[in-house]
Design a protein around this motif. Structure first.
Motif, PDB file in Angstrom:
ATOM      1  N   LYS A 289     -65.518  28.435  40.123  1.00 51.65           N
ATOM      2  CA  LYS A 289     -64.905  27.869  40.909  1.00 51.65           C
ATOM      3  C   LYS A 289     -64.459  26.657  40.749  1.00 51.65           C
ATOM      4  O   LYS A 289     -63.363  26.430  41.269  1.00 51.65           O
ATOM      5  CB  LYS A 289     -65.860  28.274  42.064  1.00 51.65           C
ATOM      6  CG  LYS A 289     -66.186  29.592  42.516  1.00 51.65           C
ATOM      7  CD  LYS A 289     -67.176  29.589  43.693  1.00 51.65           C
ATOM      8  CE  LYS A 289     -67.657  31.169  43.998  1.00 51.65           C
ATOM      9  NZ  LYS A 289     -68.369  31.157  45.200  1.00 51.65           N
ATOM     10  N   LEU A 290     -65.252  25.603  40.237  1.00 53.88           N
ATOM     11  CA  LEU A 290     -64.795  24.243  40.130  1.00 53.88           C
ATOM     12  C   LEU A 290     -63.681  24.073  39.100  1.00 53.88           C
ATOM     13  O   LEU A 290     -62.804  23.339  39.516  1.00 53.88           O
ATOM     14  CB  LEU A 290     -66.055  23.402  39.549  1.00 53.88           C
ATOM     15  CG  LEU A 290     -66.957  23.071  40.724  1.00 53.88           C
ATOM     16  CD1 LEU A 290     -68.138  22.057  40.206  1.00 53.88           C
ATOM     17  CD2 LEU A 290     -66.419  22.355  41.885  1.00 53.88           C
ATOM     18  N   LEU A 291     -63.712  24.926  37.952  1.00 54.90           N
ATOM     19  CA  LEU A 291     -62.635  24.786  37.043  1.00 54.90           C
ATOM     20  C   LEU A 291     -61.421  25.366  37.941  1.00 54.90           C
ATOM     21  O   LEU A 291     -60.466  24.640  37.472  1.00 54.90           O
ATOM     22  CB  LEU A 291     -63.114  25.828  35.752  1.00 54.90           C
ATOM     23  CG  LEU A 291     -61.943  25.706  34.767  1.00 54.90           C
ATOM     24  CD1 LEU A 291     -62.042  24.554  34.219  1.00 54.90           C
ATOM     25  CD2 LEU A 291     -62.565  26.931  33.821  1.00 54.90           C
ATOM     26  N   VAL A 292     -61.390  26.432  38.585  1.00 49.31           N
ATOM     27  CA  VAL A 292     -60.170  26.906  39.218  1.00 49.31           C
ATOM     28  C   VAL A 292     -59.542  25.948  40.174  1.00 49.31           C
ATOM     29  O   VAL A 292     -58.623  25.349  40.277  1.00 49.31           O
ATOM     30  CB  VAL A 292     -60.412  28.267  40.092  1.00 49.31           C
ATOM     31  CG1 VAL A 292     -59.152  28.572  40.707  1.00 49.31           C
ATOM     32  CG2 VAL A 292     -60.874  29.320  38.929  1.00 49.31           C
ATOM     33  N   ILE A 293     -60.571  25.166  40.881  1.00 50.08           N
ATOM     34  CA  ILE A 293     -60.235  24.218  41.881  1.00 50.08           C
ATOM     35  C   ILE A 293     -59.595  22.883  41.221  1.00 50.08           C
ATOM     36  O   ILE A 293     -58.269  22.702  41.522  1.00 50.08           O
ATOM     37  CB  ILE A 293     -61.186  23.678  42.878  1.00 50.08           C
ATOM     38  CG1 ILE A 293     -61.702  24.795  43.601  1.00 50.08           C
ATOM     39  CG2 ILE A 293     -60.888  22.407  43.666  1.00 50.08           C
ATOM     40  CD1 ILE A 293     -62.920  24.576  44.632  1.00 50.08           C
ATOM     41  N   PHE A 294     -60.102  22.631  40.054  1.00 47.95           N
ATOM     42  CA  PHE A 294     -59.461  21.245  39.499  1.00 47.95           C
ATOM     43  C   PHE A 294     -58.284  21.750  38.567  1.00 47.95           C
ATOM     44  O   PHE A 294     -57.250  21.113  38.553  1.00 47.95           O
ATOM     45  CB  PHE A 294     -60.556  20.937  38.305  1.00 47.95           C
ATOM     46  CG  PHE A 294     -61.559  20.181  38.801  1.00 47.95           C
ATOM     47  CD1 PHE A 294     -61.514  19.044  39.849  1.00 47.95           C
ATOM     48  CD2 PHE A 294     -62.892  20.216  38.575  1.00 47.95           C
ATOM     49  CE1 PHE A 294     -62.306  18.319  40.302  1.00 47.95           C
ATOM     50  CE2 PHE A 294     -64.060  19.639  38.862  1.00 47.95           C
ATOM     51  CZ  PHE A 294     -63.821  18.675  39.943  1.00 47.95           C
ATOM     52  N   ALA A 295     -57.962  23.090  38.386  1.00 42.85           N
ATOM     53  CA  ALA A 295     -56.681  23.313  37.445  1.00 42.85           C
ATOM     54  C   ALA A 295     -55.769  23.524  38.632  1.00 42.85           C
ATOM     55  O   ALA A 295     -54.365  23.063  38.367  1.00 42.85           O
ATOM     56  CB  ALA A 295     -56.976  24.898  37.031  1.00 42.85           C
ATOM     57  N   LEU A 296     -56.047  23.860  39.851  1.00 44.40           N
ATOM     58  CA  LEU A 296     -54.931  23.832  40.997  1.00 44.40           C
ATOM     59  C   LEU A 296     -54.853  22.520  41.369  1.00 44.40           C
ATOM     60  O   LEU A 296     -53.547  22.339  41.674  1.00 44.40           O
ATOM     61  CB  LEU A 296     -55.480  24.463  42.113  1.00 44.40           C
ATOM     62  CG  LEU A 296     -55.699  26.090  42.003  1.00 44.40           C
ATOM     63  CD1 LEU A 296     -56.321  26.702  43.442  1.00 44.40           C
ATOM     64  CD2 LEU A 296     -54.259  26.755  41.835  1.00 44.40           C
TER      65      LEU A 296
END
Length: 86
Positions: A4-11
């Motif tokens: 979830k953190l990876l997806v948020i940082f990618a966004l």
């Protein structure tokens, strides 16, 4: 949780990315919109340098001055000596 953190940082990275206009390469103008006009003139839109052609054993000539840019709505035929029109 890590996914979830990876997806948020990618966004966030995608949202903060700068968009360069056509003809401006990020390698030529990293501080866009504060670009050096001479650097843009010496590179192609793909960021490749334009070679300076010359003759071996001959000193390079002085740079050719850029043609004057006419304001919008002023045809060059009406004022060939722009900005000295009268």
């Amino acid at each position: 949780m890590f996914a979830k953190l990876l997806v948020i940082f990618a966004l966030v990275v995608v949202a903060l990315a700068r968009e360069y206009p056509a003809g401006v390469h990020p390698a030529v103008c990293p501080n866009y919109p504060f670009c050096d006009a001479d650097a843009l003139a010496r590179h192609t839109p793909d960021g490749q340098p334009i070679p300076q052609w010359g003759f071996p054993g001959v000193a390079p000539l002085a740079p050719v001055p850029a043609a004057p840019r006419y304001p919008a709505g002023l045809p060059p035929a009406l004022c060939p000596n722009y900005p000295y029109c009268w």
